[in-house]
Design an enzyme around this catalytic site. Structure first.
Site, PDB file in Angstrom:
ATOM      1  CG  ASP A 103      -4.183   7.279  18.391  1.00 58.29           C
ATOM      2  OD1 ASP A 103      -3.718   7.565  16.920  1.00 58.29           O
ATOM      3  OD2 ASP A 103      -5.913   7.760  18.235  1.00 58.29           O
ATOM      4  CG  HIS A 141      -7.555   7.863  14.389  1.00 54.69           C
ATOM      5  ND1 HIS A 141      -6.078   7.191  15.393  1.00 54.69           N
ATOM      6  CD2 HIS A 141      -7.539   6.959  13.041  1.00 54.69           C
ATOM      7  CE1 HIS A 141      -6.107   6.030  14.431  1.00 54.69           C
ATOM      8  NE2 HIS A 141      -6.823   6.307  13.313  1.00 54.69           N
TER       9      HIS A 141
HETATM   10  P1  NAD Z   1     -12.845  -3.770   7.419  1.00 51.70           P
HETATM   11  O1  NAD Z   1     -12.553  -3.741   5.955  1.00 51.70           O
HETATM   12  O2  NAD Z   1     -12.369  -5.285   7.437  1.00 51.70           O
HETATM   13  O3  NAD Z   1     -14.186  -4.136   7.236  1.00 51.70           O
HETATM   14  C1  NAD Z   1     -14.956  -3.195   7.424  1.00 51.70           C
HETATM   15  C2  NAD Z   1     -16.540  -3.377   7.281  1.00 51.70           C
HETATM   16  O4  NAD Z   1     -16.936  -3.085   7.183  1.00 51.70           O
HETATM   17  C3  NAD Z   1     -16.847  -4.029   5.977  1.00 51.70           C
HETATM   18  O5  NAD Z   1     -17.338  -5.894   6.360  1.00 51.70           O
HETATM   19  C4  NAD Z   1     -17.563  -3.275   5.300  1.00 51.70           C
HETATM   20  O6  NAD Z   1     -18.367  -4.720   4.666  1.00 51.70           O
HETATM   21  C5  NAD Z   1     -18.385  -2.707   7.020  1.00 51.70           C
HETATM   22  N1  NAD Z   1     -18.975  -1.693   5.565  1.00 51.70           N
HETATM   23  C6  NAD Z   1     -18.601  -0.444   4.892  1.00 51.70           C
HETATM   24  N2  NAD Z   1     -19.502   0.119   5.238  1.00 51.70           N
HETATM   25  C7  NAD Z   1     -20.393  -0.258   5.962  1.00 51.70           C
HETATM   26  C8  NAD Z   1     -21.358   0.522   6.079  1.00 51.70           C
HETATM   27  N3  NAD Z   1     -22.145   1.269   5.593  1.00 51.70           N
HETATM   28  N4  NAD Z   1     -22.979   0.202   6.700  1.00 51.70           N
HETATM   29  C9  NAD Z   1     -22.050  -1.089   7.592  1.00 51.70           C
HETATM   30  N5  NAD Z   1     -21.221  -1.408   7.184  1.00 51.70           N
HETATM   31  C10 NAD Z   1     -20.152  -1.239   6.880  1.00 51.70           C
HETATM   32  O7  NAD Z   1     -12.667  -2.604   7.732  1.00 51.70           O
HETATM   33  P2  NAD Z   1     -11.879  -2.534   9.808  1.00 51.70           P
HETATM   34  O8  NAD Z   1     -10.115  -3.002   9.452  1.00 51.70           O
HETATM   35  O9  NAD Z   1     -12.306  -3.702  10.830  1.00 51.70           O
HETATM   36  O10 NAD Z   1     -12.068  -1.077  10.135  1.00 51.70           O
HETATM   37  C11 NAD Z   1     -13.512  -0.494  10.069  1.00 51.70           C
HETATM   38  C12 NAD Z   1     -12.867   0.641   9.824  1.00 51.70           C
HETATM   39  O11 NAD Z   1     -12.128   0.704  11.139  1.00 51.70           O
HETATM   40  C13 NAD Z   1     -11.597   1.974   8.251  1.00 51.70           C
HETATM   41  O12 NAD Z   1     -11.685   2.233   8.144  1.00 51.70           O
HETATM   42  C14 NAD Z   1     -10.773   1.177   9.818  1.00 51.70           C
HETATM   43  O13 NAD Z   1      -9.715   2.149   8.976  1.00 51.70           O
HETATM   44  C15 NAD Z   1     -10.605   2.020  10.913  1.00 51.70           C
HETATM   45  N6  NAD Z   1     -10.038   2.810  11.486  1.00 51.70           N
HETATM   46  C16 NAD Z   1     -10.181   2.689  12.739  1.00 51.70           C
HETATM   47  C17 NAD Z   1      -9.104   2.959  13.843  1.00 51.70           C
HETATM   48  C18 NAD Z   1      -9.114   4.090  15.178  1.00 51.70           C
HETATM   49  O14 NAD Z   1      -8.329   4.075  15.507  1.00 51.70           O
HETATM   50  N7  NAD Z   1      -9.923   5.287  14.806  1.00 51.70           N
HETATM   51  C19 NAD Z   1      -8.438   2.124  13.851  1.00 51.70           C
HETATM   52  C20 NAD Z   1      -7.818   1.193  13.331  1.00 51.70           C
HETATM   53  C21 NAD Z   1      -8.887   0.964  11.938  1.00 51.70           C
HETATM   54  C1  LMR Z   2      -4.422   2.827  13.162  1.00 55.48           C
HETATM   55  O1  LMR Z   2      -4.593   3.693  13.885  1.00 55.48           O
HETATM   56  O2  LMR Z   2      -4.379   1.950  13.145  1.00 55.48           O
HETATM   57  C2  LMR Z   2      -5.693   2.807  11.930  1.00 55.48           C
HETATM   58  O3  LMR Z   2      -7.010   4.039  11.766  1.00 55.48           O
HETATM   59  C3  LMR Z   2      -4.692   3.286  10.200  1.00 55.48           C
HETATM   60  C4  LMR Z   2      -5.675   3.405   9.669  1.00 55.48           C
HETATM   61  O4  LMR Z   2      -5.246   4.667   8.352  1.00 55.48           O
HETATM   62  O5  LMR Z   2      -6.465   2.381   8.751  1.00 55.48           O
END
Ligand code: NAD
Ligand code: LMR
Length: 328
Positions: free
Chosen positions: A162, A190
């Site tokens: 952010d 977030h």
């Molecule tokens: P993704 O689905 O591509 O990958 C997530 C991985 O986590 C998968 O491979 C899954 O098997 C694994 N997983 C699920 N539960 C698990 C556990 N208990 N232990 C270990 N591994 C586990 O998702 P992504 O695009 O890599 O996103 C991951 C997370 O990050 C999501 O929750 C998404 O919303 C979040 N995210 C946060 C922000 C932020 O700014 N905070 C930004 C973008 C995404």
């Molecule tokens: C982001 O800010 O890009 C992600 O947290 C969005 C989402 O909801 O996975």
């Protein structure tokens, strides 16, 4: 003499953020070009996920990174977090069709309770934890509460994406380079309620607020653009942000470990009552980092508009916390 390797655990290592993150950690972008790392990678036990993780590890091997001193695949947090110095908790349960926010909170509460307990049992006593998996602030709170033997301050949530999004929007608006922006912050959760605040920001010593001088743009363009950026990316890509999220995770951990030279960055950290945020709420604050510790920037004036924004994002976080209280 070369440094002793440090242990870096990453969960969700075979996911899309993992794929944009691991190569940069192994190349030294997170902890420095002189710091060898051992990657301890956690994925769910599912055969497909473990196979995908094995593929990512083949690629890491094929990069022949001089700083990659070792790597391990795990299906259990109790082994993945053994002696780890850094833990990036990326893996989380995504929202599925028909799933309510409460269901998402409950599913993730289970994951982050177990991972907090595992960190408590086996990680380095100084482990630095960054929660990326959503809802990141509340997941960090759950992990922190599940690890009573570790310092609460070592549990943080990612608000840096952010912060970086806000910086880029200001750079575009002012026509100035993003690297010139100082003293920007994002308060709160977030989520779309976060409050990106450039009231204190400067560019080459000049006030950004005076440069922009447009409260309508702030309220009706800037805040919604930054707040809803995650959703805009999901709409455009059909997938949530990954490279920019990994980049923000690198920025967050690098600054925490190596320092910010007095500059402000945004981290989601447990409150000690600063700015009236109740104790332990994991909240986005302006911080500076030095010697491996962050410090919340205190004493900033909060005007009426900002207080309304901060109250809104705090109320959302308190609602999330109430929703998981019975699970802790
Ligand atoms: P993704 O689905 O591509 O990958 C997530 C991985 O986590 C998968 O491979 C899954 O098997 C694994 N997983 C699920 N539960 C698990 C556990 N208990 N232990 C270990 N591994 C586990 O998702 P992504 O695009 O890599 O996103 C991951 C997370 O990050 C999501 O929750 C998404 O919303 C979040 N995210 C946060 C922000 C932020 O700014 N905070 C930004 C973008 C995404
Ligand atoms: C982001 O800010 O890009 C992600 O947290 C969005 C989402 O909801 O996975």
């Amino acid at each position: 003499m070369s440094k002793t390797p440090v242990r870096v655990a990453v969960t969700g290592a075979a996911g899309q953020i993992g794929y944009a993150l691991l190569f940069r950690i192994a190349s030294g972008e997170m902890l420095g070009k002189d710091q060898p790392v051992i990657l301890q990678l956690l994925e769910i036990p599912d055969e497909k996920a473990q196979k995908a993780l094995a593929g990512v590890m083949m690629e890491l091997e094929d990069c022949a990174f001089p700083l990659l001193a070792g790597m391990e695949a795990h299906a259990d947090a109790m082994t993945a977090f053994k002696d780890t110095d850094y833990a990036l908790l990326v893996g989380a349960r995504p929202r599925g069709p028909g799933m309510e926010r409460a269901d998402l909170l409950a599913a993730n509460a289970q994951i982050f309770t177990a991972q907090g307990k595992a960190l408590n049992a086996v990680a380095s006593r100084n482990v630095k934890v960054l929660v990326v998996g959503n809802p990141a602030n509340t997941n960090a709170y759950i992990a922190m509460k599940s690890a009573p033997d570790l310092p609460a301050k070592n549990f943080t949530a990612m608000l840096r994406l952010d912060h970086n999004r806000a910086a880029s929007q200001i750079a575009i608006k002012t026509g100035k380079p993003v690297s010139a922006i100082r003293k920007l912050t994002v308060w709160g959760n977030h989520s779309p309620t976060m409050y990106a605040d450039y009231r204190f920001a400067t560019i080459d010593g000049a006030s950004v607020q005076a440069m922009i001088n447009d409260q309508d743009w702030n309220a009706n363009v800037f805040l919604p653009t930054v707040g809803k950026r995650g959703a805009a990316i999901i709409d455009a890509r059909g997938l949530s942000s990954a490279a920019s999220a990994a980049n923000a995770a690198i920025d967050h951990m690098r600054d925490w470990a190596l320092g910010t030279n007095g500059e402000w960055v945004t981290m989601g950290v447990p409150s000690n009552g600063e700015y009236g945020i109740p104790q332990d709420i994991v909240f986005g604050f302006p911080v500076t980092c030095e010697g491996g510790e962050y410090r919340i920037v205190e004493g900033l004036e909060i005007d009426a508009f900002s207080q309304t924004c901060i109250d809104k994002t705090l109320a959302e976080l308190q609602g999330e916390q109430d929703g998981v209280r019975h699970l802790l």
